[in-house]
Design an enzyme around this catalytic site. Structure first.
Site, PDB file in Angstrom:
ATOM      1  N   ASP A 273       0.830  -1.167   0.126  1.00  0.00           N
ATOM      2  CA  ASP A 273      -0.187   0.154  -0.092  1.00  0.00           C
ATOM      3  C   ASP A 273       0.927   0.838   0.194  1.00  0.00           C
ATOM      4  O   ASP A 273       0.349   2.293  -0.614  1.00  0.00           O
ATOM      5  CB  ASP A 273      -0.779   0.141   1.603  1.00  0.00           C
ATOM      6  CG  ASP A 273      -0.080   0.254   2.584  1.00  0.00           C
ATOM      7  OD1 ASP A 273       0.600  -0.144   3.043  1.00  0.00           O
ATOM      8  OD2 ASP A 273      -0.247   1.415   3.363  1.00  0.00           O
TER       9      ASP A 273
ATOM     10  N   ASP B 109       5.805   0.482   3.305  1.00  0.00           N
ATOM     11  CA  ASP B 109       5.618   0.080   4.300  1.00  0.00           C
ATOM     12  C   ASP B 109       5.703  -2.471   3.601  1.00  0.00           C
ATOM     13  O   ASP B 109       5.476  -2.351   2.217  1.00  0.00           O
ATOM     14  CB  ASP B 109       5.163  -0.976   5.659  1.00  0.00           C
ATOM     15  CG  ASP B 109       3.887  -0.990   5.016  1.00  0.00           C
ATOM     16  OD1 ASP B 109       3.231  -0.840   3.996  1.00  0.00           O
ATOM     17  OD2 ASP B 109       3.064   0.021   6.075  1.00  0.00           O
TER      18      ASP B 109
ATOM     19  N   TYR C 191      -5.330   0.074   9.208  1.00  0.00           N
ATOM     20  CA  TYR C 191      -6.642   0.600   8.008  1.00  0.00           C
ATOM     21  C   TYR C 191      -7.679   0.470   9.086  1.00  0.00           C
ATOM     22  O   TYR C 191      -8.672  -0.222   8.350  1.00  0.00           O
ATOM     23  CB  TYR C 191      -6.270   0.031   6.439  1.00  0.00           C
ATOM     24  CG  TYR C 191      -5.067   0.885   5.964  1.00  0.00           C
ATOM     25  CD1 TYR C 191      -5.424   2.371   5.781  1.00  0.00           C
ATOM     26  CD2 TYR C 191      -4.048  -0.014   6.030  1.00  0.00           C
ATOM     27  CE1 TYR C 191      -4.495   3.024   4.212  1.00  0.00           C
ATOM     28  CE2 TYR C 191      -3.115   0.482   5.046  1.00  0.00           C
ATOM     29  CZ  TYR C 191      -3.722   1.427   5.533  1.00  0.00           C
ATOM     30  OH  TYR C 191      -2.210   2.770   4.473  1.00  0.00           O
TER      31      TYR C 191
ATOM     32  N   GLU D 135       5.780   9.764   3.361  1.00  0.00           N
ATOM     33  CA  GLU D 135       5.271   8.576   2.902  1.00  0.00           C
ATOM     34  C   GLU D 135       3.654   9.056   1.797  1.00  0.00           C
ATOM     35  O   GLU D 135       2.769   8.964   2.227  1.00  0.00           O
ATOM     36  CB  GLU D 135       4.502   7.601   3.493  1.00  0.00           C
ATOM     37  CG  GLU D 135       4.108   6.113   3.779  1.00  0.00           C
ATOM     38  CD  GLU D 135       4.007   5.315   4.506  1.00  0.00           C
ATOM     39  OE1 GLU D 135       3.833   5.503   5.928  1.00  0.00           O
ATOM     40  OE2 GLU D 135       3.938   3.975   4.987  1.00  0.00           O
TER      41      GLU D 135
END
Ligand SMILES: *[C@@H]1O[C@H](CO)[C@@H](O)[C@H](O)[C@H]1NC(C)=O
Ligand SMILES: *[C@@H]1O[C@H](CO)[C@@H](O)[C@H](O)[C@H]1NC(C)=O
Length: 487
Positions: free
Chosen positions: A77, A80, A229, A465
Site C-alpha cells: 500500500d 512498508d 486501516y 510516505e
C-alpha cells in the site's frame, strides 16, 4: 501562439509575480506517465520480464502458503511490506474509475493504466475465489512488519494472512472488494470479455457476502488492521459504494433499489479508503444526470453537499485551505484528500457540462468551470505551483522529496550490496540523512502541513510516505488535465 493563449499566459505570469509562486503550466502528460510508473514499483508477486525498474524484483512469492492458498501479487500500500486489502481494493476501484471516466484522454498511457488496474484485480480475484467461505483481506502483520526496515525482496518468512468469514465478517473490506471487481469489469468489458465477466461474477459474490454477513472487519481482525486501516466510518458506505458500482456494471435495478434502501443520510467532506459516501453519491448522480435515471435523483443533493463542503468560498465549506491554497483536511497523508476531492470535482464538472446543469452552495453558483478550476489549482499545487516551488510527486521537476518514507526506495538494492539487508540492519537507511538511492518515480507523498511547510524527512511519515490511494485518483485527473492542454 494563438492570441488567447498568449493573453492567458500573460495573466498567469503577472499573477505569479505578485504571489512569488511558480506559474508555468505543469507538464501533465509527463506527470501522468510517472504516476503510473509508481504502480509498477508497488507491485508484489512475480514481476514480468518487461518490468521497468532495475531496483525492484519479484517478492512475496510465498504469500498464502501457510493456508495453501495463492495470495501472490497485488500491491504494497505504501512504504512498508504489508498488503492491506481495504486500501488495495480502494486503489483498484479508483484506478478503474480513472480509466472509465478519462481513459480516452490517456493516450499511450491507457495501456499502462489498464495494466495497473489488472495488477490489482488479478489479486482480488485470487483473494475472493474462496467465497462464500472466506475472503482473504491482508498479507502481513503491520505490528511485526514495522519492527523491520527491509526490502520486500528480502522478506523470506511467509507473513501471516488474514481473512474474513461468515462468523468473523468484514463488510467494509468485502464491499470495497466488490466495488473494485465491478469497476474493473467495466474497464475490461470491450478488451477481454471473458475476464470482464469473471470479475463481474466475483464482484457479485463479494457483495452478497458483505451484505449477508454484516460486520466490521475492524472488530473481527482488531490489531492486525487497527489503527492502520481501521474502518472508522463503518460499512454502510461500502455497501452503498459496492451497490453503485454493481448497478453500473450489471444494470440490474435491484442494486439501485438496494442503494436507495440503505437510507443512510450521513454527509462527509472526506472521500478516502475509509469513507466512500461522497464517491458513491457522485457515481449514482452520474446515472441521474447523464442517463436520466430518475431513480437515482435522490443522491444528487448529497453529491452537491460534498462539493459545497470542499469548495473555497462556499458558505458550507468545512475543510481548510493552507495560505498557499492547498485543501487541508488532516495531518497524516493529507494529499490523499486532495487527490480524491479533485477527482470528484473533475468528474462532477464533466457531468454538469454534459447535462448542462449547475447548482448552488447557498448564494454561490457552481458550474463546471468553477469545479474544474478548483481541481486544477489543487493538481498544480501538487506539481510545484506552490509557495515552496516543490513538486510533491517524486521524480517530477527538479525539486521533489528525496527522503521519502519507503523501504525499497531507501535501501540500496542487493545488486549493489550483493546480499540482503536484514530486518535490523535496514534501520540505518531509515535514519540516514542522505537522499534515497532508488527514485520512486511518480509517487505522491503525504504532503505539506497546514502552513505549506514540508520537512523532506524520512522519519516524518505523515508527510513523506507515498501511498497507492493518493496516486490512484490522480491518474484520471492528470489524464483530463493533459488532454485539456493538448486541445
Ligand atoms: C514500461 O516499459 C515499457 C517498455 O519500454 C513501456 O511501454 C511502458 O510504458 C513502461 N511502463 C510504464 C508504467 O511507464
Ligand atoms: C461498525 O462500526 C461502526 C463505526 O464504528 C459502528 O457504528 C457500528 O455499530 C458497527 N457495526 C457493527 C455491526 O458492529
Amino acid at each position: 501562439m494563438r492570441l488567447e493563449k498568449f493573453i492567458s499566459l500573460f495573466i498567469l505570469i503577472s499573477i505569479g509575480v505578485g504571489n512569488t509562486t511558480a506559474t508555468t503550466t505543469p507538464n501533465y502528460e509527463d506527470a501522468l506517465s510517472k504516476s503510473l510508473v509508481f504502480f509498477e514499483a508497488q507491485r508484489s508477486g512475480k514481476l514480468p520480464h518487461t518490468s521497468n525498474l532495475s531496483w525492484r524484483a519479484s517478492s512475496g512469492l510465498n504469500h498464502g502458503s501457510q493456508e495453501n492458498v495463492d495470495l501472490t501479487g497485488g500491491y504494497y500500500d505504501a512504504g512498508d511490506n504489508v498488503k492491506f486489502g481495504l486500501p488495495m481494493a480502494f486503489t483498484t476501484t479508483m484506478l478503474a474509475w480513472s480509466v472509465i471516466e478519462f481513459g480516452k484522454k490517456m493516450g499511450h498511457d491507457l495501456h499502462n493504466a489498464r495494466d495497473a488496474v489488472k495488477w490489482g484485480s488479478d489479486y482480488l480475484l485470487k483473494a475472493s475465489c474462496h467465497l462464500p467461505n472466506a475472503l482473504y483481506v491482508q498479507v502481513g502483520n503491520p505490528n511485526d512488519d514495522h519492527k523491520c526496515w527491509m526490502r520486500a525482496e528480502d522478506v523470506k518468512t511467509p507473513p501471516p494472512v488474514y481473512k474474513v468469514t461468515p462468523s468473523n465478517p468484514g463488510s467494509e473490506v468485502a464491499g470495497e472488494t466488490a466495488a473494485a471487481l465491478a469497476a474493473a469489469s467495466i474497464v475490461f468489458r470491450g478488451i477481454d470479455a471473458q475476464y470482464s465477466k469473471k470479475l463481474e461474477n466475483a464482484a457479485v459474490k463479494a457483495f452478497t457476502f458483505a451484505d449477508k454477513y454484516r460486520g466490521n472487519y475492524s472488530e473481527s481482525l482488531s490489531s492486525a488492521v487497527c489503527p492502520f486501516y481501521c474502518s472508522y466510518s463503518g460499512f454502510q458506505d461500502e455497501l452503498l459504494w459496492a451497490a453503485a458500482w454493481l448497478h453500473k456494471a450489471t444494470k440490474n435495478p435491484s442494486y439501485l433499489n438496494y442503494a436507495k434502501s440503505l437510507g443512510c443520510n450521513a454527509d462527509s467532506d472526506s472521500f478516502s479508503w475509509d469513507n466512500k459516501y461522497p464517491g458513491a453519491r457522485v457515481l449514482l448522480t452520474k446515472e441521474h444526470l447523464l442517463e436520466k435515471n430518475q431513480g437515482a435523483s435522490e443522491f444528487r443533493d448529497h453529491a452537491e453537499r460534498f462539493m459545497c463542503s470542499v469548495l473555497p468560498g462556499s458558505p458550507s465549506m468545512s475543510v481548510k485551505y493552507t495560505p498557499g491554497g492547498l485543501l487541508y483536511k488532516m495531518t497524516g497523508s493529507n494529499l490523499q484528500y486532495v487527490t480524491t476531492s479533485s477527482f470528484l470535482m473533475l468528474v462532477y464538472s464533466k457531468y454538469l457540462l454534459v447535462s448542462k446543469q449547475s447548482f448552488k452552495c447557498g448564494d454561490m453558483s457552481v458550474d463546471h468551470h468553477l469545479l474544474r478550476q478548483v481541481a486544477k489549482k489543487q493538481v498544480d499545487y501538487i506539481l510545484g505551483v506552490n509557495p515552496k516551488g516543490m513538486s510533491y510527486m517524486v521524480g517530477y521537476s527538479s525539486n521533489f522529496p528525496r527522503r521519502i518514507h519507503h523501504r525499497d526506495s531507501s535501501i540500496p538494492c542487493t545488486n549493489i550490496l550483493s546480499g540482503a539487508v536484514s530486518c535490523d540492519a535496514g534501520f540505518q537507511y531509515l535514519h540516514s540523512s542522505g537522499p534515497n538511492p532508488n527514485v520512486l518515480t511518480g509517487a505522491v507523498v503525504g504532503g505539506p502541513d497546514e502552513n505549506d511547510n514540508f520537512a523532506d524527512d524520512r522519519e516524518n511519515y505523515a508527510q513523506s510516505e507515498p501511498a497507492t490511494y493518493i496516486n490512484a485518483p490522480l491518474v484520471g485527473t492528470l489524464a483530463y488535465m493533459a488532454a485539456s492542454v493538448r486541445n
